[in-house]
Design a protein around this motif. Structure first.
Motif, PDB file in Angstrom:
ATOM      1  N   MET A 199       0.846  -1.194   0.000  1.00 43.20           N
ATOM      2  CA  MET A 199       0.000   0.000   0.000  1.00 43.20           C
ATOM      3  C   MET A 199       0.883   1.247   0.000  1.00 43.20           C
ATOM      4  SD  MET A 199      -2.881   1.239   2.783  1.00 43.20           S
ATOM      5  CE  MET A 199      -4.059   0.012   2.245  1.00 43.20           C
ATOM      6  N   PRO A 200       0.590   2.290  -0.845  1.00 44.11           N
ATOM      7  CA  PRO A 200       1.362   3.526  -0.837  1.00 44.11           C
ATOM      8  C   PRO A 200       1.354   4.183   0.531  1.00 44.11           C
ATOM      9  CG  PRO A 200      -0.087   3.410  -2.757  1.00 44.11           C
ATOM     10  CD  PRO A 200      -0.467   2.278  -1.866  1.00 44.11           C
ATOM     11  N   HIS A 201       2.448   4.925   0.818  1.00 38.21           N
ATOM     12  CA  HIS A 201       2.604   5.525   2.146  1.00 38.21           C
ATOM     13  C   HIS A 201       1.458   6.484   2.477  1.00 38.21           C
ATOM     14  CE1 HIS A 201       4.622   7.124   5.663  1.00 38.21           C
ATOM     15  NE2 HIS A 201       4.460   8.339   5.189  1.00 38.21           N
ATOM     16  N   ASP A 202       1.062   7.338   1.511  1.00 41.06           N
ATOM     17  CA  ASP A 202      -0.004   8.318   1.766  1.00 41.06           C
ATOM     18  C   ASP A 202      -1.332   7.632   2.065  1.00 41.06           C
ATOM     19  OD1 ASP A 202       1.797  10.330   1.373  1.00 41.06           O
ATOM     20  OD2 ASP A 202       1.221  10.704  -0.724  1.00 41.06           O
ATOM     21  N   ALA A 203      -1.650   6.588   1.313  1.00 47.28           N
ATOM     22  CA  ALA A 203      -2.897   5.850   1.561  1.00 47.28           C
ATOM     23  C   ALA A 203      -2.842   5.142   2.902  1.00 47.28           C
ATOM     24  CB  ALA A 203      -3.126   4.839   0.433  1.00 47.28           C
ATOM     25  N   HIS A 250       5.307  -2.322   9.111  1.00 44.13           N
ATOM     26  CA  HIS A 250       5.462  -1.187   8.211  1.00 44.13           C
ATOM     27  C   HIS A 250       5.078  -1.512   6.775  1.00 44.13           C
ATOM     28  CE1 HIS A 250       7.947   0.078  11.643  1.00 44.13           C
ATOM     29  NE2 HIS A 250       7.690   1.305  11.243  1.00 44.13           N
ATOM     30  N   HIS A 251       4.763  -2.775   6.521  1.00 42.90           N
ATOM     31  CA  HIS A 251       4.404  -3.197   5.159  1.00 42.90           C
ATOM     32  C   HIS A 251       2.988  -3.756   5.048  1.00 42.90           C
ATOM     33  CE1 HIS A 251       8.571  -2.642   3.901  1.00 42.90           C
ATOM     34  NE2 HIS A 251       8.952  -3.331   4.967  1.00 42.90           N
ATOM     35  N   HIS A 252       2.342  -3.979   6.176  1.00 41.11           N
ATOM     36  CA  HIS A 252       0.985  -4.539   6.168  1.00 41.11           C
ATOM     37  C   HIS A 252       0.089  -3.675   7.049  1.00 41.11           C
ATOM     38  CE1 HIS A 252       2.481  -8.188   4.204  1.00 41.11           C
ATOM     39  NE2 HIS A 252       3.479  -8.184   5.082  1.00 41.11           N
ATOM     40  N   LEU A 253      -0.903  -3.066   6.440  1.00 41.85           N
ATOM     41  CA  LEU A 253      -1.777  -2.139   7.157  1.00 41.85           C
ATOM     42  C   LEU A 253      -2.520  -2.834   8.285  1.00 41.85           C
ATOM     43  CD1 LEU A 253      -3.112   0.628   7.471  1.00 41.85           C
ATOM     44  CD2 LEU A 253      -4.781  -0.050   5.734  1.00 41.85           C
ATOM     45  N   TRP A 254      -3.066  -4.014   8.032  1.00 41.93           N
ATOM     46  CA  TRP A 254      -3.835  -4.710   9.067  1.00 41.93           C
ATOM     47  C   TRP A 254      -2.973  -5.027  10.285  1.00 41.93           C
ATOM     48  CZ3 TRP A 254      -2.448  -9.521  10.839  1.00 41.93           C
ATOM     49  CH2 TRP A 254      -1.526 -10.246  10.070  1.00 41.93           C
ATOM     50  N   ILE A 309      -1.302  -4.144  15.866  1.00 44.32           N
ATOM     51  CA  ILE A 309      -0.238  -3.960  16.855  1.00 44.32           C
ATOM     52  C   ILE A 309      -0.475  -2.709  17.679  1.00 44.32           C
ATOM     53  CG2 ILE A 309       2.208  -3.367  17.103  1.00 44.32           C
ATOM     54  CD1 ILE A 309       2.804  -5.388  14.893  1.00 44.32           C
ATOM     55  N   HIS A 310      -0.904  -1.636  17.049  1.00 45.08           N
ATOM     56  CA  HIS A 310      -1.160  -0.402  17.801  1.00 45.08           C
ATOM     57  C   HIS A 310      -2.341  -0.574  18.763  1.00 45.08           C
ATOM     58  CE1 HIS A 310       1.605   1.503  14.959  1.00 45.08           C
ATOM     59  NE2 HIS A 310       1.662   2.506  15.818  1.00 45.08           N
ATOM     60  N   ILE A 311      -3.351  -1.306  18.331  1.00 45.07           N
ATOM     61  CA  ILE A 311      -4.476  -1.574  19.231  1.00 45.07           C
ATOM     62  C   ILE A 311      -4.004  -2.413  20.417  1.00 45.07           C
ATOM     63  CG2 ILE A 311      -6.666  -2.820  19.456  1.00 45.07           C
ATOM     64  CD1 ILE A 311      -7.315  -1.972  16.596  1.00 45.07           C
ATOM     65  N   HIS A 312      -3.169  -3.402  20.136  1.00 45.50           N
ATOM     66  CA  HIS A 312      -2.655  -4.244  21.218  1.00 45.50           C
ATOM     67  C   HIS A 312      -1.821  -3.434  22.210  1.00 45.50           C
ATOM     68  CE1 HIS A 312      -0.827  -7.647  23.329  1.00 45.50           C
ATOM     69  NE2 HIS A 312       0.313  -6.963  23.228  1.00 45.50           N
ATOM     70  N   VAL A 313      -0.948  -2.579  21.713  1.00 47.19           N
ATOM     71  CA  VAL A 313      -0.100  -1.769  22.598  1.00 47.19           C
ATOM     72  C   VAL A 313      -0.956  -0.908  23.522  1.00 47.19           C
ATOM     73  CG1 VAL A 313       1.550   0.157  22.650  1.00 47.19           C
ATOM     74  CG2 VAL A 313       1.901  -1.746  21.076  1.00 47.19           C
ATOM     75  N   PHE A 314      -2.002  -0.320  22.962  1.00 47.31           N
ATOM     76  CA  PHE A 314      -2.880   0.532  23.766  1.00 47.31           C
ATOM     77  C   PHE A 314      -3.671  -0.287  24.788  1.00 47.31           C
ATOM     78  CE2 PHE A 314      -7.201   2.199  24.371  1.00 47.31           C
ATOM     79  CZ  PHE A 314      -6.895   3.368  25.047  1.00 47.31           C
ATOM     80  N   VAL A 315      -4.324  -1.353  24.331  1.00 44.35           N
ATOM     81  CA  VAL A 315      -5.157  -2.161  25.228  1.00 44.35           C
ATOM     82  C   VAL A 315      -4.309  -2.802  26.321  1.00 44.35           C
ATOM     83  CG1 VAL A 315      -6.650  -4.191  25.375  1.00 44.35           C
ATOM     84  CG2 VAL A 315      -6.922  -2.581  23.481  1.00 44.35           C
ATOM     85  N   ALA A 316      -3.140  -3.333  25.946  1.00 46.41           N
ATOM     86  CA  ALA A 316      -2.262  -3.959  26.934  1.00 46.41           C
ATOM     87  C   ALA A 316      -1.774  -2.931  27.952  1.00 46.41           C
ATOM     88  CB  ALA A 316      -1.074  -4.619  26.233  1.00 46.41           C
ATOM     89  N   GLY A 317      -1.470  -1.725  27.488  1.00 49.76           N
ATOM     90  CA  GLY A 317      -1.051  -0.675  28.405  1.00 49.76           C
ATOM     91  C   GLY A 317      -2.158  -0.271  29.361  1.00 49.76           C
TER      92      GLY A 317
END
Length: 277
Positions: A1-5, A150-154, A159-167
């Motif tokens: 996926m392009p960086h901007d998208a 950094h290469h797969h949007l899903w 991972i970001h959801i996990h970091v937040f929920v785990a925190g």
């Protein structure tokens, strides 16, 4: 996926969630303050909630999200906001207490039963929450996950959801602001917290010596130092709050213990001095 998208997709997703979080909290305050039998919702908690939402969402929306995508140091700064400071501020805003105040009695009881369920008790156990939080970070930075995200949007979103929920789970497993299924002793929570602190500190030193794949050594060292000292700053706040609650709890227990014998003495004196009928 392009960086901007890539950035645009996360902006829409997490930006919408952040707006909903602030809106729903505001609706809860409105309904809670309309109930005359309850005290007005504290303004400090409103500030804490808004600050927590902004701190968390700023890591995945806007300029910081773009910088974090390309620079490890900024990524680590985002980790501190998303996984540590943001969850702490949100936990201090007592969202579940607000939910219970707002809902009708029947629905509030259902939520209360959910908070006391086995699943809730398992996920908020100090050891389990520590493994999800610190263990998740070890898995992210010592395997190929960091490069893959950094290469797969899903995967990036997951991972970001996990970091937040785990925190967040880690924070509420140590600081009991909202109702929980089981209250563990201060000694137990402190012992688990010390081990978790050690795990976080060792990871930051490991990253200083062994950067994740594709991360320049200078960026890795700067990010690791930020993780170490920035994490200590947030952990210091948790330590102060935990020990402050411990002190006041012990003081209340001591007051009850010392007042009970006095009450018995007064009761006996009253009985002895009472006139005979």
């Amino acid at each position: 996926m392009p960086h901007d998208a890539y950035i645009s997709a996360t902006d829409w997703l997490f930006g919408t969630l952040a707006l909903l979080a602030i809106l729903l909290y505001g609706v809860g305050i409105f309904h809670s303050n309309r109930q005359k039998r309850l005290r007005k919702w504290p303004r400090r908690r409103i500030v804490l909630w808004v600050a927590g939402v902004l701190a968390s969402v700023s890591t995945v929306v806007g300029p910081l999200a773009e910088l974090s995508h390309d620079h490890f140091t900024w990524h680590m700064f985002g980790h501190l906001l998303l996984g540590m400071l943001g969850p702490l501020l949100l936990a201090l805003a007592a969202p579940m207490t607000l939910v219970l105040r707002t809902l009708p009695v029947r629905q509030a009881r259902k939520v209360s039963r959910l908070l006391k369920s086995r699943l809730a008790g398992f996920s908020t156990h100090p050891i389990i929450a520590s493994i999800l939080n610190i263990g998740g970070l070890w898995l992210l930075y010592t395997t190929g996950l960091f490069a893959a995200m950094h290469h797969h949007l899903w995967l990036h979103i997951l991972i970001h959801i996990h970091v937040f929920v785990a925190g967040y789970l880690f924070t509420i497993s140590l600081l009991y602001i909202d109702p929980v299924s089981r209250r563990y002793s201060y000694r137990y929570r402190t012992a688990v917290f010390i081990v978790a602190l050690a795990g976080h500190g060792i990871l930051s030193k490991f990253l200083y010596a062994y950067p994740p794949a594709g991360v320049p050594i200078e960026e890795a060292r700067a990010g690791a130092m930020l993780m170490y000292y920035g994490g200590d700053a947030v952990d210091l706040v948790i330590i102060i709050l935990l020990f402050s609650n411990w002190y006041h709890s012990a003081k209340r227990q001591q007051t009850r213990v010392t007042s009970t014998p006095t009450d018995h003495v007064h009761a006996n004196e009253t009985t002895q001095n009472a006139p005979a009928s």
